[in-house]
Design a protein around this motif. Sequence first.
Motif, short mmCIF file in Angstrom:
data_model
loop_
_atom_site.label_atom_id
_atom_site.label_comp_id
_atom_site.label_asym_id
_atom_site.label_seq_id
_atom_site.Cartn_x
_atom_site.Cartn_y
_atom_site.Cartn_z
N TRP A 194 95.08 24.58 159.30
CA TRP A 194 93.96 23.64 158.48
C TRP A 194 93.55 24.27 157.30
N LEU A 195 93.16 25.55 157.61
CA LEU A 195 92.69 26.50 156.41
C LEU A 195 93.85 26.70 155.18
N GLU A 196 95.21 26.53 155.71
CA GLU A 196 96.33 26.85 154.55
C GLU A 196 95.98 25.73 153.78
N ARG A 197 95.51 24.28 154.37
CA ARG A 197 95.40 23.25 153.35
C ARG A 197 94.10 23.08 152.58
N THR A 198 93.50 24.04 152.67
CA THR A 198 91.81 23.90 151.90
C THR A 198 92.09 23.54 150.50
N PRO A 199 91.48 22.65 150.11
CA PRO A 199 91.45 22.16 148.69
C PRO A 199 91.00 23.11 147.77
N GLY A 200 91.53 22.99 146.27
CA GLY A 200 91.24 24.40 145.47
C GLY A 200 92.28 25.31 145.37
N LEU A 201 92.81 25.50 146.57
CA LEU A 201 93.83 26.56 146.66
C LEU A 201 95.09 26.48 145.55
N ALA A 202 95.48 25.23 145.37
CA ALA A 202 96.48 24.95 144.55
C ALA A 202 96.11 23.83 143.50
N VAL A 203 94.99 24.22 142.68
CA VAL A 203 94.63 23.30 141.67
C VAL A 203 94.99 24.14 140.18
N LYS A 204 95.38 23.10 139.27
CA LYS A 204 95.78 23.72 138.04
C LYS A 204 94.68 24.32 136.98
N SER A 205 93.83 23.62 137.39
CA SER A 205 92.63 23.97 136.32
C SER A 205 91.59 24.87 136.98
N PHE A 206 91.92 25.46 138.10
CA PHE A 206 91.27 26.52 138.73
C PHE A 206 91.94 27.43 139.62
N ASN A 207 92.55 28.45 139.06
CA ASN A 207 93.29 29.59 139.75
C ASN A 207 92.35 30.49 140.59
N PHE A 208 92.15 30.17 141.66
CA PHE A 208 90.99 30.69 142.49
C PHE A 208 91.30 32.21 142.84
N TRP A 209 92.56 32.57 143.17
CA TRP A 209 92.94 33.88 143.66
C TRP A 209 92.67 34.85 142.25
N GLU A 210 93.54 34.29 141.33
CA GLU A 210 93.30 35.34 140.07
C GLU A 210 91.84 35.52 139.44
N LEU A 211 91.16 34.28 139.69
CA LEU A 211 90.05 34.59 138.95
C LEU A 211 88.93 35.39 139.99
N TYR A 212 89.08 35.20 141.25
CA TYR A 212 88.61 36.13 142.38
C TYR A 212 88.68 37.54 142.15
N LYS A 213 89.95 37.92 141.75
CA LYS A 213 90.29 39.39 141.51
C LYS A 213 89.65 40.01 140.37
N ARG A 214 89.64 39.16 139.21
CA ARG A 214 88.71 39.62 138.17
C ARG A 214 87.44 39.96 138.39
N SER A 215 86.73 38.98 139.24
CA SER A 215 85.36 39.04 139.42
C SER A 215 85.04 40.26 140.42
N VAL A 216 85.92 40.45 141.38
CA VAL A 216 85.80 41.88 142.23
C VAL A 216 86.06 43.08 141.45
N ASP A 217 86.96 42.87 140.41
CA ASP A 217 86.73 44.09 139.50
C ASP A 217 85.80 44.56 138.64
N ARG A 218 84.99 43.30 138.30
CA ARG A 218 83.97 43.39 137.24
C ARG A 218 82.64 43.74 138.10
N TRP A 219 82.66 43.19 139.40
CA TRP A 219 81.45 43.76 140.10
C TRP A 219 81.68 45.18 140.61
N LEU A 220 82.92 45.49 141.02
CA LEU A 220 82.80 47.03 141.45
C LEU A 220 82.66 47.92 140.43
N GLN A 221 83.34 47.56 138.95
CA GLN A 221 82.72 48.34 137.87
C GLN A 221 81.24 48.30 137.76
N ASP A 222 80.64 47.30 137.65
CA ASP A 222 79.20 47.29 137.29
C ASP A 222 78.40 47.82 138.38
#
Length: 434
Positions: free
Chosen positions: A205-233
């Motif tokens: 059920w979780l593998e079908r979570t809406p938003g994991l495969a949306v062209k206008s929102f690459n969740f995983w890539e955006l999350y990676k960048r946010s993690v890097d920014r947070w750890l640096q800050d």
Amino acid sequence: METLVMSMTESSDVDKGFCAMSTSTGQSGKEDETYELNYHNYLMLDHILSSQVMQSELKDKAVHDEHLFIVTHQAYELWFKQILYEIDSVRNMFMLPVLEETKTLLILNRLSRVALILKLLVDQVDILETMTPLDFLEFRLQLSSASGFQSLQFRLLENKIGVLESSRVKYNQQHYAKVFSKPEQVKMLEDSLEQPSLFQLLEKWLERTPGLAVKSFNFWELYKRSVDRWLQDMLQQSAQNETDESVKQSLIEEYKKQKESFESILDEEKYNAAVARGDRRMSHLAFKGALLISLYHDQPRFNQPSKLLSLLMDIDSLMTKWRYNHVMMVQRMIGSKVGTGGSSGYQYLRSTVSDRYKVFLDLFNMSTYLIPRGYIPPLSRSLKRQLSILIHEYMPRDSDESNEESDGCENETEERLQDLNLNGDTHKAIKFTL
């Protein structure tokens, strides 16, 4: 004991019990009008209330507290039966081709019921502990080889929720199923292992979570960048500005540890290696779905899924608490004596109170990877539309989305609108399937 084997066909209403509810007919073929359904018959109280057979009483040495011991454990088994009934219904709903929103609400209701029952079972130990160790010792030998380890329903519950066979502690160096010899018991255990567990169904059920495969929102890539920014800050920048060398070194070490921790989920190969070792259980895609729900739980369509994940952790926690309370009670009652079923008693039970028996451990560890709200990537307008309760045909689109992304999202939206047959200014709720 005679009341337990008395024929159900005898004339008294007391002995007819609930079986008389199946249409009783005489020679004329008409229903037996002499039978009257009442509270007593409906609940089959003659059978229930006559099933507390004290072994000490049969041997003319009745021990008062044996009655409490029997009633408490019978109550446990009745509640186990209800929990299994609820869990089976939830599993059946998860197995539907499409899990509609109305079903999600029903799942929440039934899992909430399971959690409340487990709370009751945890508190029920307090009643049993009104019996002193000496009181228990008075009838303990009458139990012979009977042991709580032989509870078939509890084993079925563990299997149906998703306790791993490889995680189980052996009982007297044997597999737990060895204590069940009746063919029907063996069949029930086999079925509980062959059918998908609640954990497995949740994972899909979780593998079908809406938003994991949306062209206008690459969740995983955006999350990676946010993690890097947070750890640096939070850490790296603080370390650079720190004048005290020891504090600076401490911050740098903390940054490295946090970075390594996040890498264990951001790098799919590392994550899968942890699954292979048994350190993690949930698939990487399911984990991303659970994380997406956790970070954006305030979005209308993620509100119920977020509550569902929380309830599953509650159930896991309560089962652990029940095990712990049981362990403490056993230690209090018999110390380090051998258990009635031949087990090591307290030592065996203590080994079951650990993370190895937690089914949804990955959900508990999810908070390790949450980041502050200010760093959570904002959702795209198109994804917000998908995750909103209401959808409007004329809702404006993001002006900064690329043509390719916009076309893809627009086509998806148009298909949804066609499915819903929305016209003009009509607002309707989407049947959002997870």
